[in-house]
Design an enzyme around this catalytic site. Structure first.
Site: not given
Length: 465
Positions: A88, A91, A110, A122-123, A254-255, A264
């Protein structure tokens, strides 16, 4: 287009099963390092003042008439072919959506903070990661690849700890301009939870938002046409990567975007010389996502999409549609190859023979990948073959065969031969050594001059390919 005239963004039509509302991080500093005016103009945001740009793309104040809060998108995916149900937006988030000429575009982030999917992260995004993504998207765009665009990035004044970079390292928040953020992994998550009705809904919303030219009153036919369109778009994208000499590095499901748009950019690379085994990610020790495996990897990912669709549309002829990939891919490779050489087609057989001769030569030679395409632009009419910095490599049996194959090919666009870009002795490249050398003055002296100069060089030949 008026920014106030945004009606029913597609993500809201999908509903809350597809996202989680989140709050953006609060950053201590805002230093704008990159602003994409071309992309901003496309969606009517180019007139934003510096302060408004900061409000929206650093503090993430909602745009008028658009999404009222950021949304972290839900998805799963195969990572290096192993299924991961803990994915999901970890970040990033979807910030806004814009309709242009009947289709929709996204602004996503991002490094904008933690979400329910951050896990132990840490996002955040490193400044070097933002810098690298901007370079990748700019060059891919100039090389004619269907790519997301880096819209903006700010340095945020935070220090991050990363195991793969000297730490502490500087931080950034990036905004990406994309033709949608619906991934194969978005469908996989629905199949994982057996949400058949949501699979149907997602197909229909994707058609409406991203493939408006496709119409049918029959749900099964819509699924057929949707899957077929995704297969064809992804075949084109893969061909574009191959001819550009680009290695994405992390081709997880997912990319892979269902609009066939590359996005990405983590451990990407551009080929130094032609090598099908060349990999981008240091952790890809088996070469799963090597340059030469990109077509078969994309095909594998598309088969996973077909499986998820089959859950709701059980008569969908997945294998029949998948079989189109190879023909589409091969046709695009030949067309794009000739386009990069500025040569007219002589028919399928002759074009294929030239392509084979070219890459047989490249495989046998230490010639640099981009320099060779640059030198052979215009075929035998190119003056650069005899004067190239790597002219000493242009010899031998494979080279003689290539020149023989080129004999009957004509220049496609004579005006392009006179373009100022081709008055140079070397092409614009983005090999890893250059990425590092441009980064060094940023890291040591906060000197962005070489970065901005590189962007000018990359943009100088936009439109040729």
């Amino acid at each position: 287009m008026s920014r106030e005239n945004i009606h029913n963004p597609p993500i809201l039509e999908l509903g809350p099963d597809f996202y989680d509302p989140v709050k953006p991080a609060v950053f201590p500093e805002a230093h704008l390092r990159y602003r994409n005016q071309e992309a901003a103009r496309f969606i009517g945001l180019d007139s934003l003042s510096d302060s408004a740009w900061k409000d929206h793309f650093w503090a993430f104040k909602p745009l008028p008439g658009n999404l009222s809060e950021p949304l972290a998108l839900r998805y799963h995916g195969h990572q290096f072919m192993h299924y991961n149900h803990e994915l999901g937006d970890g970040r990033g988030f979807l910030f806004a959506q814009f309709p242009v000429a009947g289709t929709w575009y996204d602004l996503g982030t991002k490094g904008s903070g933690q979400t329910p999917y951050s896990r132990d992260g840490d996002g955040r995004l490193t400044l070097k990661g933002a810098y690298r993504e901007a370079l990748a998207t700019e060059l891919l765009q100039s090389l004619g690849v269907n790519t997301s665009k880096t819209f903006s990035f700010f340095e945020t004044g935070e220090n991050l700890v990363r195991y793969d970079e000297p730490s502490p390292t500087r931080a950034a928040v990036l905004v990406r301009f994309s033709h949608g953020h619906i991934r194969i992994g978005t469908f996989q998550r629905l199949a994982h939870f057996e949400q058949k009705e949501n699979i149907q809904k997602l197909v229909d919303v994707c058609l409406k938002a991203y493939y408006p030219e496709i119409h049918s009153d029959d749900a099964d036919e819509r699924a057929f046409l949707f899957f077929q369109a995704v297969v064809r778009k992804c075949a084109l994208l893969t061909a574009q990567w191959m001819i550009a000499g680009f290695v994405h590095g992390v081709l997880n499901t997912d990319n892979i975007n269902i609009t066939g748009e590359s996005f990405d950019y983590g451990p990407y690379r551009f080929l130094p010389s032609y090598d099908v085994r060349f990999t981008a990610a240091y952790f890809d020790r088996q070469g799963l996502y090597s340059f030469g495996r990109q077509p078969v990897t994309m095909l594998w990912n598309l088969q996973r999409l077909g499986e998820t669709l089959k859950l709701q549309f059980n008569t969908l002829p997945v294998e029949e549609i998948i079989e189109e990939f190879s023909d589409e891919f091969n046709a695009h490779v030949k067309r794009l190859f000739l386009q990069r050489l500025n040569l007219k087609s002589r028919g399928t057989e002759a074009d294929g023979s030239l392509l084979t001769a070219y890459f047989n030569f490249m495989e046998s030679s230490p010639a640099l990948y981009e320099q060779a395409f640059f030198d052979f632009f215009g075929g035998k009419a190119s003056p650069r073959i005899a004067s190239s910095p790597q002219k000493d490599f242009y010899q031998g049996e494979e080279f003689a065969n290539l020149m023989n194959q080129l004999q009957d090919f004509e220049v496609d666009d004579v005006t392009k031969m006179a373009h100022s870009y081709f008055q140079n002795s070397k092409p614009c490249t983005l090999l890893i050594e250059e990425i590092e050398s441009i980064w060094k003055p940023i890291a040591e002296e906060n000197d962005w001059g070489f970065f901005y100069k590189k962007l000018e060089e990359i943009r100088s030949f936009r439109g040729i390919y």
